[in-house]
Design an enzyme around this catalytic site. Structure first.
Site, PDB file in Angstrom:
ATOM      1  N   THR A   1      24.246  41.453  41.154  1.00 60.07           N
ATOM      2  CA  THR A   1      24.293  40.524  41.932  1.00 60.07           C
ATOM      3  C   THR A   1      23.616  40.188  43.151  1.00 60.07           C
ATOM      4  O   THR A   1      23.188  41.048  43.930  1.00 60.07           O
ATOM      5  CB  THR A   1      26.364  40.321  42.290  1.00 60.07           C
ATOM      6  OG1 THR A   1      27.048  40.444  41.232  1.00 60.07           O
ATOM      7  CG2 THR A   1      26.373  38.995  43.098  1.00 60.07           C
TER       8      THR A   1
ATOM      9  N   ARG B   1      35.713  34.776  31.719  1.00 59.76           N
ATOM     10  CA  ARG B   1      35.779  35.692  32.900  1.00 59.76           C
ATOM     11  C   ARG B   1      35.026  35.291  34.178  1.00 59.76           C
ATOM     12  O   ARG B   1      34.258  34.511  33.753  1.00 59.76           O
ATOM     13  CB  ARG B   1      35.788  37.106  32.650  1.00 59.76           C
ATOM     14  CG  ARG B   1      36.221  37.303  34.484  1.00 59.76           C
ATOM     15  CD  ARG B   1      35.366  39.378  34.969  1.00 59.76           C
ATOM     16  NE  ARG B   1      35.149  39.582  35.686  1.00 59.76           N
ATOM     17  CZ  ARG B   1      33.880  40.348  36.643  1.00 59.76           C
ATOM     18  NH1 ARG B   1      33.692  39.976  36.148  1.00 59.76           N
ATOM     19  NH2 ARG B   1      34.992  41.191  37.901  1.00 59.76           N
ATOM     20  N   VAL B   2      35.609  34.627  35.243  1.00 59.78           N
ATOM     21  CA  VAL B   2      34.984  33.695  36.174  1.00 59.78           C
ATOM     22  C   VAL B   2      35.746  35.085  37.295  1.00 59.78           C
ATOM     23  O   VAL B   2      35.958  35.700  37.768  1.00 59.78           O
ATOM     24  CB  VAL B   2      35.866  32.384  36.646  1.00 59.78           C
ATOM     25  CG1 VAL B   2      35.532  32.160  38.143  1.00 59.78           C
ATOM     26  CG2 VAL B   2      35.977  31.714  35.337  1.00 59.78           C
TER      27      VAL B   2
ATOM     28  N   ASP C   1      34.585  36.339  41.044  1.00 62.36           N
ATOM     29  CA  ASP C   1      34.280  35.916  42.424  1.00 62.36           C
ATOM     30  C   ASP C   1      32.240  35.371  42.978  1.00 62.36           C
ATOM     31  O   ASP C   1      33.090  34.196  44.229  1.00 62.36           O
ATOM     32  CB  ASP C   1      34.457  37.218  43.805  1.00 62.36           C
ATOM     33  CG  ASP C   1      33.207  38.088  43.111  1.00 62.36           C
ATOM     34  OD1 ASP C   1      33.120  38.966  42.263  1.00 62.36           O
ATOM     35  OD2 ASP C   1      32.568  38.441  44.311  1.00 62.36           O
TER      36      ASP C   1
ATOM     37  N   THR D   1      29.126  41.437  46.700  1.00 62.76           N
ATOM     38  CA  THR D   1      29.521  42.208  46.117  1.00 62.76           C
ATOM     39  C   THR D   1      29.672  43.343  45.647  1.00 62.76           C
ATOM     40  O   THR D   1      30.902  43.516  46.497  1.00 62.76           O
ATOM     41  CB  THR D   1      27.659  42.336  45.479  1.00 62.76           C
ATOM     42  OG1 THR D   1      27.085  42.914  44.233  1.00 62.76           O
ATOM     43  CG2 THR D   1      27.223  43.806  46.737  1.00 62.76           C
ATOM     44  N   GLY D   2      30.760  42.896  44.435  1.00 62.20           N
ATOM     45  CA  GLY D   2      31.464  44.181  44.027  1.00 62.20           C
ATOM     46  C   GLY D   2      32.067  44.058  43.174  1.00 62.20           C
ATOM     47  O   GLY D   2      32.190  42.939  41.693  1.00 62.20           O
ATOM     48  N   HIS D   3      33.797  44.403  43.033  1.00 57.32           N
ATOM     49  CA  HIS D   3      34.424  44.027  42.001  1.00 57.32           C
ATOM     50  C   HIS D   3      35.391  42.888  42.096  1.00 57.32           C
ATOM     51  O   HIS D   3      35.860  42.828  43.059  1.00 57.32           O
ATOM     52  CB  HIS D   3      35.608  45.297  42.358  1.00 57.32           C
ATOM     53  CG  HIS D   3      36.127  45.347  41.063  1.00 57.32           C
ATOM     54  ND1 HIS D   3      37.649  44.890  40.897  1.00 57.32           N
ATOM     55  CD2 HIS D   3      35.984  45.920  39.559  1.00 57.32           C
ATOM     56  CE1 HIS D   3      38.216  45.204  40.361  1.00 57.32           C
ATOM     57  NE2 HIS D   3      37.170  45.606  39.426  1.00 57.32           N
ATOM     58  N   GLY D   4      34.547  42.438  41.078  1.00 56.44           N
ATOM     59  CA  GLY D   4      35.173  40.666  41.389  1.00 56.44           C
ATOM     60  C   GLY D   4      36.929  40.166  41.675  1.00 56.44           C
ATOM     61  O   GLY D   4      37.301  39.218  42.719  1.00 56.44           O
TER      62      GLY D   4
HETATM   63  N1  ASP Z   1      31.126  40.015  41.635  1.00 50.19           N
HETATM   64  C1  ASP Z   1      30.743  41.121  40.783  1.00 50.19           C
HETATM   65  C2  ASP Z   1      31.651  40.810  39.461  1.00 50.19           C
HETATM   66  O1  ASP Z   1      32.910  41.117  39.269  1.00 50.19           O
HETATM   67  C3  ASP Z   1      30.000  41.628  39.737  1.00 50.19           C
HETATM   68  C4  ASP Z   1      28.799  42.198  41.459  1.00 50.19           C
HETATM   69  O2  ASP Z   1      28.804  41.968  42.296  1.00 50.19           O
HETATM   70  O3  ASP Z   1      27.534  42.746  40.625  1.00 50.19           O
HETATM   71  O4  ASP Z   1      31.330  40.371  38.579  1.00 50.19           O
END
Ligand code: ASP
Length: 276
Positions: free
Chosen positions: A139, A167-168, A170, A189-192
């Site tokens: 991201t 899927r939506v 974050d 960024t990370g686990h949405g």
């Molecule tokens: N936040 C994004 C998601 O959950 C992934 C990412 O940050 O790379 O899909």
């Protein structure tokens, strides 16, 4: 490429431009590059399609904050520009899918064929080693404060590879993947799913009332690690332009220092706010 993106934003700020224009310019450069999981370069969902999300928020002194988000886009080259159009030219905050793409046309943003958004790298990654795609982050986001005291944050993503269609992320949700308030601006960024549950960017910006920018970033990532065991990263800036960032997964950060007019690439392994 990270530096090129930051320089695009820095050029705007150096000329007295707005934080909003700077974050949109920065994120657009990254969306256009296939190395990043946003715009062209987005990972594929379980149906082999690109579905992109983005959001932007700005706060100007003495005015109420404004924001716009978009989700589940397959035919927009620069989702962040559509998020801005939602903020500036629609009565709504979040538009998704076909409705968002219809709105794009009315806002003068052209649509492309969905295949045009699938990079060779995204296609390869999905099929190497079988149909099961690896989870991949990448991201992109930017935060800025300008000489007029305005602050802005922008985030754009293709989401997690192999995600269910629809899927939506974050990154579309104000307060989760993007937030700007009177104290600062943040992008995550990370686990949405974990980031949405934590309201990560809003929490981090609100914590600037008692914490410095680096502490606020570290605190946000330590919190989401402990409570959800989630991988995440955050960049933030306070209203005086002090930056903070932290991550417990791979993340790269580049910054612009207006005092010296210089852009710096911060190594992911040695960033001062990195979490173990
Ligand atoms: N936040 C994004 C998601 O959950 C992934 C990412 O940050 O790379 O899909």
């Amino acid at each position: 490429m990270m530096l090129a993106a930051v320089r695009a934003g820095a050029a705007i700020l150096k000329n007295g431009g707005r934080a909003l224009d700077a974050v949109i310019a920065t994120v657009s450069v990254l969306e256009n590059h296939p190395l990043f999981n946003a715009g062209y370069g987005s990972v594929l969902n379980s149906a082999g399609q690109v579905e992109m999300d983005a959001s932007v928020m700005e706060v100007n002194p003495g005015a109420p904050p404004r924001a716009g988000g978009v989700a589940a886009l397959s035919r927009i080259r620069n989702p962040i520009k559509l998020a801005r159009a939602v903020m500036e030219h629609s009565p709504h905050l979040l538009l998704v899918g076909a409705g968002a793409e219809r709105f794009a046309r009315s806002a003068g943003i052209s649509l492309c064929r969905p295949e045009m958004m699938i990079s060779p790298r995204a296609r390869e990654r999905r099929w190497i080693g079988g149909a099961k795609a690896k989870r991949g982050y990448g991201t992109v986001g930017a935060v800025a404060v300008d000489a007029h005291g305005s602050m802005a944050a922008a985030t754009s993503t293709g989401g997690m590879s192999g995600k269910l269609p629809g899927r939506v992320e974050d990154s579309a949700i104000i307060g989760a993947g993007t937030f700007a308030g009177p104290l600062g601006a943040a992008s995550a960024t990370g686990h949405g799913e974990a980031i949405i549950l934590a309201g990560l960017c809003r929490e981090a910006v609100d914590s600037l009332v008692k914490l410095s920018a680096p502490q606020a970033a570290r605190n946000a990532i330590a919190g989401i690690s402990q409570t959800a065991g989630a991988e995440a990263g955050i960049i933030l800036v306070d209203r005086r332009g002090r930056i903070g960032y932290a991550h417990n997964a791979a993340m790269e950060v580049a910054t612009f220092d207006p005092a010296h007019g210089l852009c710096h690439l911060r190594s992911p392994a040695t960033g001062p706010a990195r979490q173990p």
